[in-house]
Design an enzyme around this catalytic site. Sequence first.
Site, mmCIF file in Angstrom:
data_model
loop_
_atom_site.group_PDB
_atom_site.id
_atom_site.type_symbol
_atom_site.label_atom_id
_atom_site.label_comp_id
_atom_site.label_asym_id
_atom_site.label_seq_id
_atom_site.Cartn_x
_atom_site.Cartn_y
_atom_site.Cartn_z
ATOM 1 N N SER A 1 42.781 63.968 64.624
ATOM 2 C CA SER A 1 42.184 63.848 63.735
ATOM 3 C C SER A 1 40.659 64.909 63.389
ATOM 4 C CB SER A 1 41.107 62.845 64.216
ATOM 5 O OG SER A 1 40.656 63.072 65.120
ATOM 6 N N LYS A 2 40.289 64.211 62.297
ATOM 7 C CA LYS A 2 39.473 65.112 61.695
ATOM 8 C C LYS A 2 38.314 65.502 62.291
ATOM 9 C CE LYS A 2 39.133 63.179 56.926
ATOM 10 N NZ LYS A 2 38.176 62.372 56.278
ATOM 11 N N ARG A 3 37.587 65.159 64.099
ATOM 12 C CA ARG A 3 36.872 65.763 64.362
ATOM 13 C C ARG A 3 37.311 66.912 65.564
ATOM 14 N NH1 ARG A 3 37.454 64.384 70.084
ATOM 15 N NH2 ARG A 3 39.362 62.301 70.383
ATOM 16 N N HIS A 4 38.592 67.448 64.888
ATOM 17 C CA HIS A 4 39.275 68.004 65.841
ATOM 18 C C HIS A 4 38.717 69.270 64.333
ATOM 19 C CE1 HIS A 4 41.640 65.252 68.151
ATOM 20 N NE2 HIS A 4 41.130 66.416 69.469
ATOM 21 N N GLY A 5 38.799 68.650 63.435
ATOM 22 C CA GLY A 5 39.445 70.037 62.464
ATOM 23 C C GLY A 5 39.430 69.006 61.178
#
Length: 486
Positions: free
Chosen positions: A254-258
Amino acid sequence: MTQPVRVRFAPSPTGFPHVGNIRTAMFNWLLARHTGGKLILRIEDTDVARKVEGAVEAIMDGLRWLGLDWDEGPDVGGDYGPYYQSERLELYKAAAERLVEQGDAYYCYCSSERLTEMRAGQVKLKQPPGYDRLCRELTGDECARREAEGIRPVVRFKTPLEGQTPYDDVIWGNVVVENRTLDDFVLLKSDGYPTYHLANVVDDHAMEISHVIRAEEWISSTPRHLLLYKALGFEPPLYVHHPMILGPDRAKLSKRHGAVSILDYRDMGYLPQTMFNFLSLIGWSLDDKTELMTRQELVDNFSLERIGKTGAIFNREKLDWMNGVYIRNLTPDEFFAAVQPYLMTDLDAGKAVIAEEEYVRAILPLVQERAKTLLEVIELTRFFLVDQLDYDAGLLIGKNMDAAATAKALKAAQDKLTPLSSFDPDSLEAVLRPLAAELGLKAGQLFSVLRVAVTGRTAAPPLFATMAVLGKERCMKRIEVALKML
Ligand code: GLU
């Protein structure tokens, strides 16, 4: 697997094209191309509240960028259209009404307030969530009374209270679900729009889909779909639930991984052929060791049997490595063509591409070996393209040298270079290497001073090749500026 399949990619236009969804499209595409079958693009846009403007175009852009073409779809048409679910509402309504008539579905008049209250009660009593079936046995009269009150009902499926729904998943094998664990899910909402479950089943049947290849997150929906197939008297497709793409912490990517949008990877300067190869190997493999495969090799070798069972990690280092390999393998023309749009996004680089294409073409081989992304090419070539370098004078001072010694060395280099008529790497080396010895310097000391003077950086492509491409005029001007700074 030799029979031509009919498979579909069925995105909901609720946001950007996530690499996980694009990989689902890719698995479908690979199976279609491997078997000489058809890929259908169907837009599942029945969730009006979550629809995002521009999402369909973004999804198509992402697919096209990777070369994932479809045989039927909203733009190309086909015999099974329309391919927007929002244009197929009549079909879903007819199916829902048929199910009600058959006694396999019913109208539910429960208000949203009542449902909220019911859910809160279930949470409090630690009961499994799900509709309590209040309207399941309403008589015709009771329904008519509520209709007369102006209540717009939803249609719910009358899930069997007993028995099991088993099926064979190509990846998971035999899956059995107890019907009592399923609730009476909604088929048609009160605004006349279908839910995902109803529309998905009606369309997969109507579009003669042979294989449903989708992410594991949909596996819990499958027993509902199978119950619907049975009630509607349709033959279900084969199901293939592939594992999800995970982040390094093994949580769903998800976005928190990039970056997670395929278009972000395009914008960062990954080549489509890299991305194609890289994504195909997340959760699928040829033999657990082959990494680099062309599109054609992937088509030739793709098989559902080699999709793994466990989630696979999106390994950014591997992506960078692979992109470097693909970049190095480009011909000079291909590299120029690939890099050009990225250069055009930068003012200096863009100007140079337009006014001095030959110069830019001469620069590119110097960075092709080192660039991991096309965007990085701008960063690596910037010093070639700006009129004035911007660096700190302190950077010029050579190792174990002071400003005076540095200035002396640079001046001596200037004197040697000024009369040079050919500025090719060999001629440059022929005068500069002996000069270091004359000055009592190590070659590296002199070269690093020169490197900073002509590039403004301590790390750059090989010095003589760089100077040759920069040309005499630029080099001499930059050395002059450096001497003034010292
Ligand atoms: N519309 C669903 C999605 O967004 C489709 C799931 C399926 O393939 O059945 O992924």
